[in-house]
Design an enzyme around this catalytic site. Structure first.
Site, PDB file in Angstrom:
ATOM      1  N   ASP A   1      -8.879  -2.994   5.798  1.00  0.00           N
ATOM      2  CA  ASP A   1      -8.139  -1.875   4.979  1.00  0.00           C
ATOM      3  C   ASP A   1      -7.196  -1.344   5.489  1.00  0.00           C
ATOM      4  O   ASP A   1      -7.038  -0.593   6.485  1.00  0.00           O
ATOM      5  CB  ASP A   1      -9.521  -0.706   4.852  1.00  0.00           C
ATOM      6  CG  ASP A   1      -8.933   0.252   3.739  1.00  0.00           C
ATOM      7  OD1 ASP A   1      -7.778   0.363   3.299  1.00  0.00           O
ATOM      8  OD2 ASP A   1      -9.676   1.319   3.900  1.00  0.00           O
TER       9      ASP A   1
ATOM     10  N   ASP B   1      -2.073  -0.840  -0.261  1.00  0.00           N
ATOM     11  CA  ASP B   1      -3.521  -0.619   0.205  1.00  0.00           C
ATOM     12  C   ASP B   1      -4.379  -1.841   0.027  1.00  0.00           C
ATOM     13  O   ASP B   1      -4.877  -2.023  -1.274  1.00  0.00           O
ATOM     14  CB  ASP B   1      -4.180   0.660  -0.559  1.00  0.00           C
ATOM     15  CG  ASP B   1      -5.554   0.958  -0.053  1.00  0.00           C
ATOM     16  OD1 ASP B   1      -6.016   0.358   0.953  1.00  0.00           O
ATOM     17  OD2 ASP B   1      -6.093   1.966  -0.655  1.00  0.00           O
TER      18      ASP B   1
END
Length: 504
Positions: free
Chosen positions: A77, A295
């Site tokens: 992430d 992201d």
């Protein structure tokens, strides 16, 4: 993965002497995550298999934690900054629980997991585990999922790269049955949001990798490859020049407008163009230039509603009020249309995303739902890869990132972007030579336009010249009406008024 709160200013980066690269491969998941450890290729490069978990909505790495080592598979992430692991004693790991695979507002549904099938951490079995913050680890995501527990330090290994005394969170109270490897700015760590102090950040994974001599500077590059690809790559400390086409353009990361600090990978999105065999449209919004976060922990991409509505109209997407999502017939993956995203102004990079990356299955086999009425009646329903948010943060997730080769330079607060070379079989890894070195083979964009998120003014509506090409090229009758449409058994009534979308 976008956490709820970020805070602070500055960057906590330490220096190191040796220019090295740590490499992890990304591989598509078939049935179970591939837990096979690949051997080290050379002294300065480490390789790790990371799986593309379509149903969970993300890319996952198999790591080892503790002494003796316990294997877990964690989501990679760029939108968060903590490593955290689910505790083996947590309720989500000891019984059946919803998978929680929709973090970041993805809306992905992956059914139920029998506990933590990707692994959990038993702190009692690790001789090197030390609790450094009792009951102070707490992180939550924009969809309401959360993880709470302790901060601890322990041994950590990924791709053959071994680190000691790595700070991690232990999810004792969590509704998410797998953990994360957050590689964002240290100021985006959960403890900073909790304490509201800029002195709180600890050395997270990329910083510690630099300090322990694995990489020379706090930077890494990401190549997710296409949706159905079997391999991909993340490189800490280097760039693979064979994984992208054309020039690598370098744009500035924008400070968070509320904190005045670098906390997320925010770049300035300045244009979006729809192209198809029938024509082109410049899609418009009052909010250009838009701050968007790159992201990898978010499956879909989220744009301002004003812009998303125009995208939906181009492809004939259908909005469902029950799920608050836009859907398209699965046959749209055969469309020849593309969306070109532009950044940092007219001189900046432009990344084209085709429909094969934007049409996502929501089920398999006989479980695939079908449109019950309307012009798409009887066709399989797929999730569309571009959705809407009504306010910041706007996100460009995996449905965008697969089409771009992205370099995250946290030392210089810059992002390198180029068109990805899908399924490239060649490799030419170039390490950052020193701390603070510029992105290898990158060219800084001149006269960059900064993100403001509120440019104001009036905009002209597109003519939707590309709409017919998007739909007819997919074998779909381009007769979409913005009126009464049935989706998955729920009737949605909506209308366009001016440039906004109103629900009745």
């Amino acid at each position: 993965m976008k956490s709820v709160a970020t805070l602070a200013a500055g960057s906590l980066i330490a220096s190191i002497a040796h220019a090295q690269v740590v490499q992890f491969d990304i591989a598509k998941k078939t049935t179970q995550p591939n837990r096979q450890r690949l051997s080290k290729r050379e002294a300065t490069t480490y390789e790790e298999t990371i799986t593309n978990e379509k149903q969970r909505g993300g890319y996952f790495a198999t790591v080892s934690v503790g002494s003796p080592a316990q294997k877990l598979t964690l989501q990679l992430d760029t939108g968060s900054s903590d490593i955290w692991v689910p505790s083996s004693s947590s309720s989500v790991c000891t019984k059946s629980a919803p998978s929680g695979g929709s973090r970041g507002g993805d809306g992905a549904e992956s059914g139920e997991d029998e506990g933590c099938t990707l692994g959990s951490f038993d702190s009692k079995k690790s001789s090197s585990m030390t609790v450094v913050g009792k009951n102070i680890f707490s992180i939550s995501y924009v969809d309401g999922s959360h993880s709470k527990g302790d901060y601890f330090t322990d041994d950590f290994e990924i791709g053959g790269a071994k680190l000691t005394n790595v700070t991690m969170g232990l999810g004792v109270d969590t509704d998410i049955p797998y953990g994360l490897v957050g590689v964002g700015y240290a100021l985006n760590e959960a403890i900073v949001a909790d304490t509201q102090r800029v002195s709180s950040p600890y050395k997270n994974l990329p910083v510690q990798m630099m300090e322990e001599g694995l990489i020379s500077t706090n930077a890494y590059s990401l190549w997710l490859n296409d949706l159905d690809a079997s391999t991909g790559q993340i490189l800490f400390g280097g760039v693979d020049t064979e994984k992208y086409e054309g020039e690598m353009s370098v744009v500035n990361v924008q400070m968070d407008s509320q904190t005045g600090a670098f906390t997320s990978f925010i770049v300035s999105m300045t244009s979006l163009t729809a192209n198809s065999p029938s024509g082109s449209d410049s899609l418009t919004t009052r909010q250009y230039p838009i701050p968007v976060v790159l992201d990898s922990g978010t499956t879909l991409s989220y744009l301002p509603t004003e812009l998303a509505v125009q995208v939906w109209r181009e492809v004939g997407a259908v909005w469902d009020t029950y799920t608050q999502m836009a859907y398209v017939p699965c046959g749209m993956e055969n469309s020849k249309g593309t969306f070109e995203f532009g950044f940092a102004g007219p001189n900046g990079p432009k990344i084209s995303v085709d429909m094969t990356e934007l049409v996502l299955d929501i089920a398999e086999g006989s479980d695939v739902p079908k449109f019950q009425s309307g012009q798409y009646k009887g066709q399989n329903i797929c999730q569309f890869g571009i959705q809407n948010f009504t306010s910041e943060p706007f996100l460009l997730g995996d449905t965008f990132l697969r089409s771009a080769y992205v370099v995250y330079d946290l030392e210089n607060n810059q992002i390198g972007m180029a068109k990805t070379d899908f399924n490239s079989t060649k490799s030419n890894i170039v390490a950052f030579p020193s701390k603070g070195a510029t992105i290898p083979s990158g060219t800084v964009v001149q006269n960059q336009v900064a993100a403001t998120g509120d440019a104001g003014g009036s905009v002209a509506q597109p003519t939707y010249a590309a709409s017919k090409g998007f739909q007819s090229a997919a074998g779909i009758v381009p007769a979409f009406e913005w009126a009464q449409v049935a989706v998955i058994g729920a009737t949605t009534v909506f209308m366009l008024a001016g440039s906004g979308l109103f629900f009745l």
